[in-house]
Scaffold this motif. Structure first.
Motif, mmCIF file in Angstrom:
data_model
loop_
_atom_site.group_PDB
_atom_site.id
_atom_site.type_symbol
_atom_site.label_atom_id
_atom_site.label_comp_id
_atom_site.label_asym_id
_atom_site.label_seq_id
_atom_site.Cartn_x
_atom_site.Cartn_y
_atom_site.Cartn_z
ATOM 1 N N THR A 1 9.420 -71.327 24.503
ATOM 2 C CA THR A 1 9.724 -70.127 25.291
ATOM 3 C C THR A 1 8.442 -69.351 25.564
ATOM 4 N N GLN A 2 7.643 -69.151 24.547
ATOM 5 C CA GLN A 2 6.416 -68.365 24.706
ATOM 6 C C GLN A 2 5.362 -69.126 25.505
ATOM 7 N N ALA A 3 5.253 -70.432 25.280
ATOM 8 C CA ALA A 3 4.252 -71.216 26.017
ATOM 9 C C ALA A 3 4.553 -71.190 27.511
ATOM 10 N N GLN A 4 5.857 -71.218 27.862
ATOM 11 C CA GLN A 4 6.218 -71.184 29.287
ATOM 12 C C GLN A 4 5.810 -69.861 29.924
ATOM 13 N N ILE A 5 5.857 -68.768 29.146
ATOM 14 C CA ILE A 5 5.487 -67.452 29.684
ATOM 15 C C ILE A 5 3.956 -67.304 29.749
ATOM 16 N N LEU A 6 3.290 -67.731 28.684
ATOM 17 C CA LEU A 6 1.863 -67.399 28.548
ATOM 18 C C LEU A 6 0.902 -68.402 29.182
ATOM 19 N N ARG A 7 1.372 -69.628 29.428
ATOM 20 C CA ARG A 7 0.423 -70.643 29.931
ATOM 21 C C ARG A 7 -0.234 -70.195 31.233
ATOM 22 N N GLU A 8 0.532 -69.559 32.126
ATOM 23 C CA GLU A 8 -0.068 -69.157 33.407
ATOM 24 C C GLU A 8 -1.058 -68.032 33.216
ATOM 25 N N GLU A 9 -0.707 -67.085 32.351
ATOM 26 C CA GLU A 9 -1.644 -65.970 32.074
ATOM 27 C C GLU A 9 -2.953 -66.499 31.517
ATOM 28 N N PHE A 10 -2.853 -67.491 30.655
ATOM 29 C CA PHE A 10 -4.065 -68.039 30.042
ATOM 30 C C PHE A 10 -4.774 -69.004 31.000
ATOM 31 N N GLY A 11 -4.081 -69.426 32.044
ATOM 32 C CA GLY A 11 -4.664 -70.391 32.983
ATOM 33 C C GLY A 11 -4.847 -71.761 32.353
ATOM 34 N N VAL B 1 11.924 -61.447 22.775
ATOM 35 C CA VAL B 1 10.951 -62.341 23.426
ATOM 36 C C VAL B 1 9.740 -61.572 23.959
ATOM 37 N N ALA B 2 9.979 -60.441 24.656
ATOM 38 C CA ALA B 2 8.862 -59.712 25.283
ATOM 39 C C ALA B 2 7.899 -59.152 24.230
ATOM 40 N N ARG B 3 8.444 -58.748 23.089
ATOM 41 C CA ARG B 3 7.591 -58.189 22.020
ATOM 42 C C ARG B 3 6.725 -59.307 21.417
ATOM 43 N N VAL B 4 7.344 -60.466 21.221
ATOM 44 C CA VAL B 4 6.596 -61.615 20.685
ATOM 45 C C VAL B 4 5.481 -61.986 21.663
ATOM 46 N N THR B 5 5.813 -62.013 22.954
ATOM 47 C CA THR B 5 4.815 -62.350 23.975
ATOM 48 C C THR B 5 3.630 -61.380 23.893
ATOM 49 N N ALA B 6 3.939 -60.087 23.786
ATOM 50 C CA ALA B 6 2.868 -59.071 23.765
ATOM 51 C C ALA B 6 1.956 -59.283 22.560
ATOM 52 N N GLU B 7 2.549 -59.590 21.411
ATOM 53 C CA GLU B 7 1.720 -59.776 20.205
ATOM 54 C C GLU B 7 0.884 -61.050 20.306
ATOM 55 N N MET B 8 1.463 -62.094 20.898
ATOM 56 C CA MET B 8 0.705 -63.344 21.043
ATOM 57 C C MET B 8 -0.451 -63.162 22.033
ATOM 58 N N ARG B 9 -0.158 -62.457 23.119
ATOM 59 C CA ARG B 9 -1.193 -62.210 24.130
ATOM 60 C C ARG B 9 -2.371 -61.453 23.496
ATOM 61 N N ALA B 10 -2.036 -60.393 22.746
ATOM 62 C CA ALA B 10 -3.079 -59.575 22.128
ATOM 63 C C ALA B 10 -3.877 -60.400 21.109
ATOM 64 N N ALA B 11 -3.192 -61.232 20.344
ATOM 65 C CA ALA B 11 -3.871 -62.036 19.328
ATOM 66 C C ALA B 11 -4.851 -63.018 19.975
ATOM 67 N N VAL B 12 -4.437 -63.610 21.088
ATOM 68 C CA VAL B 12 -5.319 -64.577 21.771
ATOM 69 C C VAL B 12 -6.510 -63.853 22.383
ATOM 70 N N GLN B 13 -6.236 -62.713 23.024
ATOM 71 C CA GLN B 13 -7.360 -61.961 23.638
ATOM 72 C C GLN B 13 -8.376 -61.574 22.577
ATOM 73 N N ASN B 14 -7.863 -61.136 21.442
ATOM 74 C CA ASN B 14 -8.752 -60.728 20.351
ATOM 75 C C ASN B 14 -9.559 -61.925 19.825
ATOM 76 N N ALA B 15 -8.878 -63.049 19.632
ATOM 77 C CA ALA B 15 -9.570 -64.235 19.095
ATOM 78 C C ALA B 15 -10.635 -64.732 20.066
ATOM 79 N N LEU B 16 -10.329 -64.702 21.359
ATOM 80 C CA LEU B 16 -11.272 -65.250 22.334
ATOM 81 C C LEU B 16 -12.446 -64.308 22.603
ATOM 82 N N SER B 17 -12.262 -63.035 22.246
ATOM 83 C CA SER B 17 -13.367 -62.084 22.498
ATOM 84 C C SER B 17 -14.399 -62.102 21.369
ATOM 85 N N GLN B 18 -14.092 -62.800 20.280
ATOM 86 C CA GLN B 18 -15.013 -62.769 19.139
ATOM 87 C C GLN B 18 -16.054 -63.890 19.213
#
Ligand code: AP5
Length: 221
Positions: free
Chosen positions: A17-27, A204-221
């Motif tokens: 469910t989350q991969a289907q939402i986030l894959r496009e955002e992550f490109g 679902v939307a809350r999980v998406t938001a936390e996953m998005r933030a976690a990835v952004q944080n990890a990739l910015s380091q």
């Protein structure tokens, strides 16, 4: 350098469910080992028929077969910048195989997101899940995420069906196999400072938001 994001969690935790939402955002493409096996099964390939003997019982497909399939998929052009890996790796041997494989592409695991969900909730989710027969395999739930028209995918209009391995006795086996063979990866990636634990029981939307933030944080380091 390509980016590789792992979505981990027990059967029904919400990885797909989350991969289907986030894959496009992550490109990045979603590379889901279960979807690849089901696609092979649909096309009646030897790999699909071999995998079926394990999937029908809720067991894992052998590591060497699974790693080879992922290697081939990651070599495809759309994965040149990396991928969201959904449901792979699932054993320590697969995680070690993945490290070698990603080194071939000049990359590494950037972050591993673990969706934590209790067993009673997993069983409720698997029992009510309906999946689209279209190529994107969109996922619905009779109660938590019903389609607008019964039995039909909102996105592509294809028929919805219930997976054979969502039958009660296979569900229980899949969760047991996760606890025995996949849960050790939580410690594996925690030890490498790569694991982020997310409460997968939130909407679902809350999980998406936390996953998005976690990835952004990890990739910015
Ligand atoms: P696979 O297809 O990967 O299945 P799985 O890991 O068991 O995961 P699921 O697809 O069941 O769950 P999910 O976490 O994606 O949840 P979903 O988003 O659909 O693997 C199938 C089989 O293939 C394995 O048993 C094995 O045999 C083989 N295999 C695959 N990978 C392998 C590997 N690496 N090695 C060896 N063998 C392998 O959500 C579930 C339901 O909950 C949906 O109805 C959804 O709408 C709902 N939902 C999701 N999130 C929420 C939420 N936050 N709140 C309420 N409802 C929600």
């Amino acid at each position: 350098m390509p980016t590789y994001i792992l979505f981990m969690g027990a059967p029904g935790a919400g990885k797909g469910t989350q991969a289907q939402i986030l894959r496009e955002e992550f490109g990045l493409p979603q590379v889901a080992s279960g979807d690849l096996f089901r696609d092979n099964l649909k096309r009646m390939t030897p790999l699909g028929q071999h995998a079926r003997t394990f999937m029908d019982k809720g067991e894992l497909v052998p590591d060497d077969v699974t790693i080879d399939m992922i290697r081939q998929r990651l070599r495809e052009a759309d994965a040149a910048q990396g991928a969201v890996l959904d449901g792979f790796p699932r054993t320590i041997a697969q995680a070690e195989g993945l490290d070698k494989l990603l080194a071939e592409f000049g990359g590494k695991v950037n972050v591993a997101l673990y969706l934590n969900v209790r067993e009673s909730v997993l069983l409720e989710r698997l029992s009510g899940r309906w999946v689209c027969r279209g190529p994107q395999q969109h996922t619905y739930h009779l109660v938590f995420n019903p389609p607008k028209a019964p039995g039909q995918c909102d996105v592509c209009g294809a028929e919805l069906y219930q997976r054979e391995d969502d039958q009660a006795e296979v569900q229980a086996r899949r969760i047991k196999v996760f606890m025995e063979q996949t849960a050790p990866l939580i410690k594996f990636y925690t030890g490498r400072g790569q694991l982020i634990r997310i409460d997968g029981e939130q909407p679902v939307a809350r999980v998406t938001a936390e996953m998005r933030a976690a990835v952004q944080n990890a990739l910015s380091q």
